[in-house]
Every structure is written in structure tokens, then in C-alpha cells.
Design a protein around this motif. Structure first.
Motif, PDB file in Angstrom:
ATOM      1  N   PRO A  78      28.351  52.618  33.722  1.00 21.21           N
ATOM      2  CA  PRO A  78      29.770  52.320  33.502  1.00 21.21           C
ATOM      3  C   PRO A  78      30.045  50.822  33.669  1.00 21.21           C
ATOM      4  O   PRO A  78      29.232  50.083  34.218  1.00 21.21           O
ATOM      5  N   THR A  79      31.195  50.409  33.181  1.00 24.64           N
ATOM      6  CA  THR A  79      31.659  49.048  33.424  1.00 24.64           C
ATOM      7  C   THR A  79      33.049  49.116  34.038  1.00 24.64           C
ATOM      8  O   THR A  79      33.756  50.113  33.905  1.00 24.64           O
ATOM      9  N   THR A  80      33.434  48.043  34.708  1.00 28.27           N
ATOM     10  CA  THR A  80      34.743  47.935  35.344  1.00 28.27           C
ATOM     11  C   THR A  80      35.328  46.581  34.991  1.00 28.27           C
ATOM     12  O   THR A  80      34.617  45.573  34.996  1.00 28.27           O
ATOM     13  N   TRP A  81      36.621  46.551  34.710  1.00 29.59           N
ATOM     14  CA  TRP A  81      37.328  45.280  34.519  1.00 29.59           C
ATOM     15  C   TRP A  81      38.025  44.918  35.827  1.00 29.59           C
ATOM     16  O   TRP A  81      38.736  45.748  36.404  1.00 29.59           O
ATOM     17  N   ILE A  82      37.815  43.683  36.283  1.00 34.45           N
ATOM     18  CA  ILE A  82      38.512  43.180  37.462  1.00 34.45           C
ATOM     19  C   ILE A  82      39.152  41.841  37.133  1.00 34.45           C
ATOM     20  O   ILE A  82      38.731  41.158  36.192  1.00 34.45           O
ATOM     21  N   GLU A  83      40.180  41.496  37.889  1.00 35.21           N
ATOM     22  CA  GLU A  83      40.808  40.181  37.763  1.00 35.21           C
ATOM     23  C   GLU A  83      40.537  39.408  39.034  1.00 35.21           C
ATOM     24  O   GLU A  83      40.765  39.913  40.138  1.00 35.21           O
ATOM     25  N   LEU A  84      40.049  38.188  38.868  1.00 35.30           N
ATOM     26  CA  LEU A  84      39.857  37.271  39.993  1.00 35.30           C
ATOM     27  C   LEU A  84      40.766  36.071  39.782  1.00 35.30           C
ATOM     28  O   LEU A  84      40.760  35.469  38.697  1.00 35.30           O
ATOM     29  N   SER A  85      41.541  35.740  40.789  1.00 37.88           N
ATOM     30  CA  SER A  85      42.400  34.553  40.762  1.00 37.88           C
ATOM     31  C   SER A  85      41.839  33.575  41.779  1.00 37.88           C
ATOM     32  O   SER A  85      41.906  33.825  42.986  1.00 37.88           O
ATOM     33  N   ILE A  86      41.265  32.483  41.273  1.00 42.77           N
ATOM     34  CA  ILE A  86      40.576  31.525  42.140  1.00 42.77           C
ATOM     35  C   ILE A  86      41.214  30.147  42.005  1.00 42.77           C
ATOM     36  O   ILE A  86      41.923  29.867  41.035  1.00 42.77           O
ATOM     37  N   THR A  87      40.938  29.280  42.982  1.00 43.53           N
ATOM     38  CA  THR A  87      41.460  27.917  42.937  1.00 43.53           C
ATOM     39  C   THR A  87      40.350  26.877  42.869  1.00 43.53           C
ATOM     40  O   THR A  87      40.630  25.684  42.914  1.00 43.53           O
ATOM     41  N   GLU A  88      39.105  27.326  42.763  1.00 42.04           N
ATOM     42  CA  GLU A  88      37.994  26.375  42.754  1.00 42.04           C
ATOM     43  C   GLU A  88      37.508  26.082  41.336  1.00 42.04           C
ATOM     44  O   GLU A  88      37.766  25.019  40.807  1.00 42.04           O
ATOM     45  N   GLY A  89      36.775  26.994  40.757  1.00 36.80           N
ATOM     46  CA  GLY A  89      36.264  26.793  39.406  1.00 36.80           C
ATOM     47  C   GLY A  89      34.954  26.030  39.367  1.00 36.80           C
ATOM     48  O   GLY A  89      34.740  25.208  38.492  1.00 36.80           O
ATOM     49  N   LYS A  90      34.067  26.285  40.312  1.00 40.82           N
ATOM     50  CA  LYS A  90      32.757  25.640  40.291  1.00 40.82           C
ATOM     51  C   LYS A  90      31.887  26.278  39.211  1.00 40.82           C
ATOM     52  O   LYS A  90      32.210  27.338  38.690  1.00 40.82           O
ATOM     53  N   ASN A  91      30.785  25.632  38.904  1.00 44.24           N
ATOM     54  CA  ASN A  91      29.913  26.054  37.817  1.00 44.24           C
ATOM     55  C   ASN A  91      29.513  27.530  37.941  1.00 44.24           C
ATOM     56  O   ASN A  91      28.917  27.924  38.940  1.00 44.24           O
ATOM     57  N   ARG A  92      29.876  28.304  36.930  1.00 44.66           N
ATOM     58  CA  ARG A  92      29.556  29.742  36.835  1.00 44.66           C
ATOM     59  C   ARG A  92      29.979  30.525  38.080  1.00 44.66           C
ATOM     60  O   ARG A  92      29.375  31.531  38.444  1.00 44.66           O
ATOM     61  N   ARG A  95      36.130  30.095  48.344  1.00 46.84           N
ATOM     62  CA  ARG A  95      37.407  30.242  49.038  1.00 46.84           C
ATOM     63  C   ARG A  95      37.910  31.680  48.856  1.00 46.84           C
ATOM     64  O   ARG A  95      37.583  32.336  47.863  1.00 46.84           O
ATOM     65  N   PRO A  96      38.746  32.150  49.768  1.00 45.28           N
ATOM     66  CA  PRO A  96      39.388  33.449  49.545  1.00 45.28           C
ATOM     67  C   PRO A  96      40.152  33.427  48.218  1.00 45.28           C
ATOM     68  O   PRO A  96      40.647  32.377  47.783  1.00 45.28           O
ATOM     69  N   CYS A  97      40.224  34.577  47.582  1.00 34.98           N
ATOM     70  CA  CYS A  97      40.893  34.679  46.287  1.00 34.98           C
ATOM     71  C   CYS A  97      41.565  36.042  46.182  1.00 34.98           C
ATOM     72  O   CYS A  97      41.481  36.844  47.105  1.00 34.98           O
ATOM     73  N   GLN A  98      42.226  36.280  45.081  1.00 36.54           N
ATOM     74  CA  GLN A  98      42.773  37.609  44.809  1.00 36.54           C
ATOM     75  C   GLN A  98      41.797  38.335  43.898  1.00 36.54           C
ATOM     76  O   GLN A  98      41.312  37.758  42.914  1.00 36.54           O
ATOM     77  N   ALA A  99      41.507  39.572  44.214  1.00 39.07           N
ATOM     78  CA  ALA A  99      40.597  40.383  43.415  1.00 39.07           C
ATOM     79  C   ALA A  99      41.203  41.770  43.263  1.00 39.07           C
ATOM     80  O   ALA A  99      41.483  42.438  44.257  1.00 39.07           O
ATOM     81  N   THR A 100      41.448  42.172  42.028  1.00 41.95           N
ATOM     82  CA  THR A 100      42.078  43.463  41.750  1.00 41.95           C
ATOM     83  C   THR A 100      41.446  44.093  40.513  1.00 41.95           C
ATOM     84  O   THR A 100      40.787  43.415  39.723  1.00 41.95           O
ATOM     85  N   TYR A 101      41.687  45.390  40.369  1.00 47.67           N
ATOM     86  CA  TYR A 101      41.309  46.064  39.131  1.00 47.67           C
ATOM     87  C   TYR A 101      42.308  45.674  38.047  1.00 47.67           C
ATOM     88  O   TYR A 101      43.470  45.398  38.326  1.00 47.67           O
ATOM     89  N   VAL A 102      41.867  45.671  36.805  1.00 40.35           N
ATOM     90  CA  VAL A 102      42.768  45.386  35.689  1.00 40.35           C
ATOM     91  C   VAL A 102      42.395  46.304  34.528  1.00 40.35           C
ATOM     92  O   VAL A 102      41.218  46.631  34.327  1.00 40.35           O
ATOM     93  N   ASP A 103      43.398  46.728  33.786  1.00 38.04           N
ATOM     94  CA  ASP A 103      43.172  47.534  32.588  1.00 38.04           C
ATOM     95  C   ASP A 103      43.229  46.598  31.387  1.00 38.04           C
ATOM     96  O   ASP A 103      44.300  46.199  30.951  1.00 38.04           O
ATOM     97  N   ALA A 104      42.069  46.240  30.877  1.00 37.67           N
ATOM     98  CA  ALA A 104      41.992  45.273  29.780  1.00 37.67           C
ATOM     99  C   ALA A 104      42.064  45.924  28.406  1.00 37.67           C
ATOM    100  O   ALA A 104      42.210  45.227  27.402  1.00 37.67           O
ATOM    101  N   HIS A 105      41.974  47.231  28.354  1.00 33.07           N
ATOM    102  CA  HIS A 105      41.963  47.915  27.057  1.00 33.07           C
ATOM    103  C   HIS A 105      43.281  47.701  26.328  1.00 33.07           C
ATOM    104  O   HIS A 105      44.354  47.901  26.873  1.00 33.07           O
ATOM    105  N   GLY A 106      43.189  47.255  25.106  1.00 30.20           N
ATOM    106  CA  GLY A 106      44.372  47.013  24.297  1.00 30.20           C
ATOM    107  C   GLY A 106      44.966  45.633  24.485  1.00 30.20           C
ATOM    108  O   GLY A 106      45.788  45.208  23.690  1.00 30.20           O
TER     109      GLY A 106
END
Length: 189
Positions: A126-140, A99-110
Motif C-alpha cells: 500500500p501507499t499513504t499520502w502525508i503532508e509535512l510542513s517544514i521550515t528548513e528545506g535542506k537537501n532531500r 526541526r519539529p514540523c507538522q505531519a498529517t495524513y492527506v487525501d490527495a486523490h482528485g
């Protein structure tokens, strides 16, 4: 009715039965009769709700109720805006389209605790931290989504379920709290 929030540590399996090589929920939660409302795989960490109420468990876990779950994913590579847009629109994983979701960058340091063991470190990648806000939650699902757009997940932390988040609850890995006694919990379901 009981409703507990647990900050599930990395490596813990989402069951109360003992396991030969891994910690289980029984190592962290001593309240009898509660069960996880949804799951986190052993390689994921963060907020897990447990209840003894089957109706509430279903309202939290079942995708048809569209309760938002927020994940912070540390992914391999430098995520560009195009990849975030693909994640937000929904990703074809072969067996289903998310399903469509929200996907944004996030600063997880600290903000996050140190994971034991730490993720592998590679100076040239390099690595990047992102935030995903989903409503499904299927396996992995989150791991599969990030891999499908070219950025494999290295660390995955569920930071929120509905109106609850692990930071405002003040939970360190392995700590739990009785939400009915200690915090507002209506926003969960």
C-alpha cells in the motif's frame, strides 16, 4: 521586482542552463533575470518561486526566516500514527536532526495532476499520502525524513510556500504566473 510562481514538472532540473537529458527551468519560464528562491530536486514537483530580488530570494529560501513549506509525500507502506509523531518531533538523519514540523495524513486523490511517468505500482504494497510542513528545506530533507521512519517517498509535491499554494494559484505542471500582477503575494515573505 519580479515574483513568479511555477508548478515545476517532474524531471525538470532547478536551473536555467540547458541539460543534455532533462528539461530545465528555461523550458517553462521565459521571463529573463529571475532565479529560483529555493530548490526542488528533479524528482520532486510542485510550487517553485522565482524572483529577481536577492533579498526576497533569501527570505523565501533561508531556513532562519522559518517560512513554512508544505509537501505532500506519497510514501511506500501504511503510515501509522507513531511514524507521524516521529516526523513531527524531528528526525535524526545522522548529519543533523530536523526541526519539529507538522505531519498529517492527506487525501490527495482528485487534488493532484497525473505525474508523467507515473510512480511504480505494486499491488501487494500500500501507499499513504502525508503532508509535512517544514521550515528548513535542506537537501532531500523530506525524502530522508520519511525513509528514516521506515516509509520511503515515492512521489513528492511541494504544494505550498508561506500563504501561497499551488491549488489556489490554479497552476498545472509547467504553468507559471506573475504574482505581483495576478495574485496576493505578501504572505510569501
Amino acid at each position: 521586482m519580479r515574483l513568479l510562481a511555477l508548478n515545476k514538472p517532474f524531471g525538470t532540473i532547478c536551473q536555467f542552463s540547458p541539460h543534455e537529458t532533462r528539461a530545465s527551468l528555461a523550458d517553462w519560464v521565459k521571463v529573463p533575470g529571475v532565479y529560483p528562491a529555493g530548490r526542488l530536486d528533479s524528482d520532486s514537483e510542485g510550487l517553485l518561486l522565482l524572483t529577481d530580488d536577492g533579498t526576497l530570494q533569501a527570505r523565501i529560501a533561508e531556513p532562519r526566516h522559518k517560512l513554512v513549506k508544505r509537501y505532500w509525500a506519497q510514501v511506500e507502506g501504511a503510515v501509522d500514527v507513531a511514524a507521524l509523531q516521529k516526523l513531527a518531533r524531528g528526525v535524526d538523519l545522522g548529519d543533523y536532526v530536523t526541526r519539529p514540523c507538522q505531519a498529517t495524513y492527506v487525501d490527495a486523490h482528485g487534488s493532484l495532476w497525473t505525474r508523467t511517468p507515473p510512480i511504480r505500482y505494486r499491488a501487494a504494497i500500500p501507499t499513504t499520502w502525508i503532508e509535512l510542513s517544514i521550515t528548513e528545506g535542506k537537501n532531500r530533507q523530506v525524502r530522508r525524513m520519511t525513509a528514516a521512519v521506515g516509509f520511503p517517498t515515492l512521489r513528492l509535491v511541494r504544494v505550498g510556500i508561506g500563504a501561497l499554494d499551488v491549488f489556489s494559484l490554479g497552476l498545472q505542471p509547467g504553468e507559471s504566473i506573475d504574482l505581483r500582477a495576478n495574485a496576493p503575494w505578501d504572505g510569501v515573505a
